[in-house]
Structure formats: structure tokens, C-alpha cells
Design a protein around this motif. Sequence first.
Motif, PDB file in Angstrom:
ATOM      1  N   LYS A 114       0.836  -1.207   0.000  1.00  0.00           N
ATOM      2  CA  LYS A 114       0.000   0.000   0.000  1.00  0.00           C
ATOM      3  C   LYS A 114       0.872   1.258   0.000  1.00  0.00           C
ATOM      4  O   LYS A 114       0.599   2.209  -0.739  1.00  0.00           O
ATOM      5  CB  LYS A 114      -0.935  -0.018   1.207  1.00  0.00           C
ATOM      6  N   VAL A 117       2.341   1.705  -3.476  1.00  0.00           N
ATOM      7  CA  VAL A 117       1.341   2.197  -4.417  1.00  0.00           C
ATOM      8  C   VAL A 117       1.143   3.702  -4.226  1.00  0.00           C
ATOM      9  O   VAL A 117       1.136   4.467  -5.202  1.00  0.00           O
ATOM     10  CB  VAL A 117       0.012   1.421  -4.263  1.00  0.00           C
ATOM     11  N   GLU A 118       1.010   4.133  -2.980  1.00  0.00           N
ATOM     12  CA  GLU A 118       0.829   5.561  -2.702  1.00  0.00           C
ATOM     13  C   GLU A 118       2.057   6.363  -3.147  1.00  0.00           C
ATOM     14  O   GLU A 118       1.929   7.451  -3.708  1.00  0.00           O
ATOM     15  CB  GLU A 118       0.539   5.799  -1.212  1.00  0.00           C
ATOM     16  N   LYS A 134      -4.448  -0.422  -7.878  1.00  0.00           N
ATOM     17  CA  LYS A 134      -4.795  -0.005  -6.513  1.00  0.00           C
ATOM     18  C   LYS A 134      -6.252  -0.352  -6.227  1.00  0.00           C
ATOM     19  O   LYS A 134      -6.581  -0.897  -5.164  1.00  0.00           O
ATOM     20  CB  LYS A 134      -4.561   1.485  -6.340  1.00  0.00           C
TER      21      LYS A 134
END
Length: 139
Positions: A114, A117-118, A134
Motif C-alpha cells: 500500500k 502504491v501511494e 490499486k
Amino acid sequence: MTSTPEELFNQGVERYKAGESPDTLIPLFEEICDRAPKNSPALASLAWLYLLKDRPKSATKVAQKAVKLNPQDAQARINLALAMLDSGKKGVRDHVEMAQQLMMAADELRDEVKENVEDGLTRKPDWKSLQRVKTWLFE
């Protein structure tokens, strides 16, 4: 005295986290992968850098190696899925589903993915395939 591939990898990761450009990091990670061709994390990192620079063909090649060396690496599978999406290849779903299974097994892995991805969306906000992945992974 020259640094080991592991030392170079750690330096490269720190430089990336400090905000250094993929343009300057790609040659470093290419050198690491040349010196340690079976280093799956280095291959996955190089694939990610290639993806940030819109080089999906190069990313596909190294991400495939990373997944082959370590099929349990969720980030390597996500990188391969992204490279395949960015280059219009089929077979993405298998890699995304495997990454989901791996992430369900380990909360810390899910958190790491996560974060990555961010980070990718911060560095490349218009990255459509990462936005799709995502959604598939987290929504």
C-alpha cells in the motif's frame, strides 16, 4: 574498496526514499542487477524505476526475472502486472490475484505494498494502470 551489491542496494533504497530521481537511480540498480543477477529485490526495484520512467518493456523483462526468482514477492508480481498493463499485454489478472493472496497472508506485506502504491501515485500522479491495480487490490 568497492561496495557489495547488498550495500549498493541499501544505499539505492535510501536515496529513493530521500526523493532522488529514477533517472539517477536506474544506472545504480542496473549495476546491482548486473553484479547480482539473482537478487530478486533489486530486480523488482529496477522494474519499479523503469515503470516510473515509462519504460514498460524494460520493466516487464526484469519483473519477470524477479517473479521467477521469488514467486512469493507480492511487489514483484504487482510490478509485472503494471508493466504488462502499461505495454498492453494479457495475463495481468493472475499476477494481481497472487499478490492479493500473498498480501492476505501477511499484514506487514499488505502495508508495504500500500505504501509503495501511494508512493508511485505521488511520484507519477497520472499513472492510470497503477490506479487500476490499486482499485483491484484495496477496494
